[in-house]
Scaffold this motif. Structure first.
Motif, short mmCIF file in Angstrom:
data_model
loop_
_atom_site.label_atom_id
_atom_site.label_comp_id
_atom_site.label_asym_id
_atom_site.label_seq_id
_atom_site.Cartn_x
_atom_site.Cartn_y
_atom_site.Cartn_z
N GLY A 50 0.81 -1.21 0.00
CA GLY A 50 0.00 0.00 0.00
C GLY A 50 0.84 1.26 0.00
N MET A 51 1.90 1.30 0.83
CA MET A 51 2.79 2.48 0.84
C MET A 51 3.46 2.68 -0.51
SD MET A 51 4.63 2.56 4.59
CE MET A 51 5.22 0.88 4.52
N VAL A 52 3.96 1.60 -1.08
CA VAL A 52 4.60 1.71 -2.40
C VAL A 52 3.60 2.18 -3.44
CG1 VAL A 52 5.74 0.41 -4.24
CG2 VAL A 52 6.33 -0.02 -1.85
N ALA A 53 2.38 1.64 -3.38
CA ALA A 53 1.35 2.00 -4.36
C ALA A 53 0.95 3.47 -4.24
CB ALA A 53 0.13 1.10 -4.20
N VAL A 54 0.84 3.98 -3.00
CA VAL A 54 0.48 5.39 -2.81
C VAL A 54 1.56 6.31 -3.37
CG1 VAL A 54 0.12 7.21 -1.09
CG2 VAL A 54 -0.98 4.99 -0.80
N VAL A 55 2.82 6.01 -3.07
CA VAL A 55 3.92 6.83 -3.59
C VAL A 55 3.99 6.76 -5.11
CG1 VAL A 55 6.43 7.11 -3.62
CG2 VAL A 55 5.26 6.61 -1.47
N ALA A 56 3.82 5.55 -5.65
CA ALA A 56 3.83 5.40 -7.11
C ALA A 56 2.65 6.13 -7.74
CB ALA A 56 3.79 3.91 -7.48
N PHE A 57 1.50 6.07 -7.10
CA PHE A 57 0.31 6.78 -7.60
C PHE A 57 0.59 8.28 -7.67
CE2 PHE A 57 -3.69 9.00 -7.17
CZ PHE A 57 -4.55 8.31 -8.02
#
Length: 371
Positions: A50-57
């Protein structure tokens, strides 16, 4: 970003050009909640993903603004469908991962997806997509028992409307600046064409005469030395005058020249629908009288166009005089000290010449002569 352009236009206004990405970056604070939710689950795979996905988003979302800024906002004015579909697909995929990992708070991503649609798609497509996001967000909240998502839906609508206005402003500015750039290019092309035409008209005859006189002098060297010498003296004078005309033409006509005034007089009279008889060259005029006669032609032709109501105008040049004659019914008058006929009299006096004006029936003659 899938959009290329030929030529170079200026950036949109500085506040949009510089602050657009900053404006987008500030609103990333809505992603803080899903990021904190993921952080609270950092000891799980879902939390880390989730953290990686938020930053990537957030990074993918900002590529639109940063890329558009780098390409002077043309992708916003003329978006590429292929790039837009890929961009929105990446946002939707990452947003789905965020929702799957952190739950309800991940729905904040839908606001950014809506903004991306408005910035990347035509208005009708963006409106339908935004409406689908609103309905989908409310429906998903009900299915997952997350409570009412009216607040999120309102945020989607409000953000979409605000960004639509921003995009409309950017698009108008891009269109305006591209039009200005095209006008500037056409102005440069027209000026180049005019300069080339005027330079040809000013020097064409003089260079031809120089060539003929050089050939004649060469033939006379063994036949008539004195005449050959006279031709060479005349050749030198013509060459110097031509050189002066070239220098002044290159400087942008900052100084008046007789060949240039003859060209302009012919063009001005033609534009005023006055038939004209204008000499094709000024070779017979001595160097010291060329500037005075240039002012004579300018003043005389200007008065003919402005005041005379003439249908025909004739310019005559001799080694000692310049004359502008018209068949008009009105009489031009001096425009005051330092300009017009008064200024012309001052210039004539400086070289020992006089200004003579004659009223005809009909017509008017302006003549400058040095005895």
């Amino acid at each position: 970003m899938g959009v290329t352009s030929e030529g170079r236009a200026s950036d949109p206004p500085a506040q949009i050009g510089r602050r657009g990405p900053l404006f987008a970056c500030i609103w990333l604070f809505f992603l803080i909640d899903p990021l904190l939710q993921a952080w609270s689950r950092r000891d799980t795979v879902a939390g880390v993903v989730g953290m990686v996905a938020v930053v990537a988003f957030a990074a993918v979302y900002m590529t639109l603004w940063l890329g558009a800024r780098a390409q002077r906002w043309r992708p916003v004015a003329n978006p590429s469908l292929r790039w837009s579909l890929g961009y929105l697909a990446a946002l939707v995929a990452l947003g789905t991962v965020v929702v799957a990992c952190v739950g309800e708070s991940g729905l904040a991503c839908t606001v950014y997806v809506a903004v991306g649609c408005v910035m990347s798609f035509p208005f009708r497509v963006a409106a339908v997509t935004t409406l689908a996001l609103v309905v989908g967000t409310i429906a998903l909240g009900a299915v997952e028992d997350w409570g009412s998502q009216i607040g999120t839906a309102f945020s989607i609508m409000a953000a979409s409307l605000a960004v639509f206005g921003l995009r409309a402003l950017i698009s108008r500015n891009v269109d305006l600046l591209e039009a200005q750039s095209e006008n500037a290019r056409l102005a440069v092309d027209n000026e180049r064409t005019r300069f080339a035409r005027d330079l040809h008209d000013i020097l064409g005859h003089s260079l031809t005469v120089i060539t003929v006189k050089a050939e004649l002098a060469q033939k006379l060297l063994d036949v008539d030395t004195e005449r050959a010498r006279a031709e060479l003296v005349d050749l030198e004078r013509l060459s110097r005058d031509a050189l002066v005309d070239v220098r002044r033409a290159v400087e942008g006509y900052r100084e008046i020249t007789l060949p240039a005034e003859l060209v302009r007089a012919r063009a001005a009279l033609r534009a005023a629908e006055i038939s004209a008889e204008v000499p094709g060259s000024a070779d017979q005029v001595p160097t010291e009288l060329r500037e005075l006669f240039a002012w004579t032609v300018r003043e005389g032709v200007t008065n003919v166009i402005r005041h005379s109501r003439a249908s025909h105008c004739e310019v005559r040049l001799t080694p000692t005089s310049a004359e502008v004659r018209d068949d008009g019914t009105a009489t031009p008058s001096p425009t005051g000290h330092g300009s017009g006929l008064a200024g012309l009299r001052e210039r004539a006096a400086d070289v020992g010449a006089t200004v003579v004006t004659t009223h005809l029936s009909p017509g008017f003659v302006l003549r400058v002569v040095r005895a």
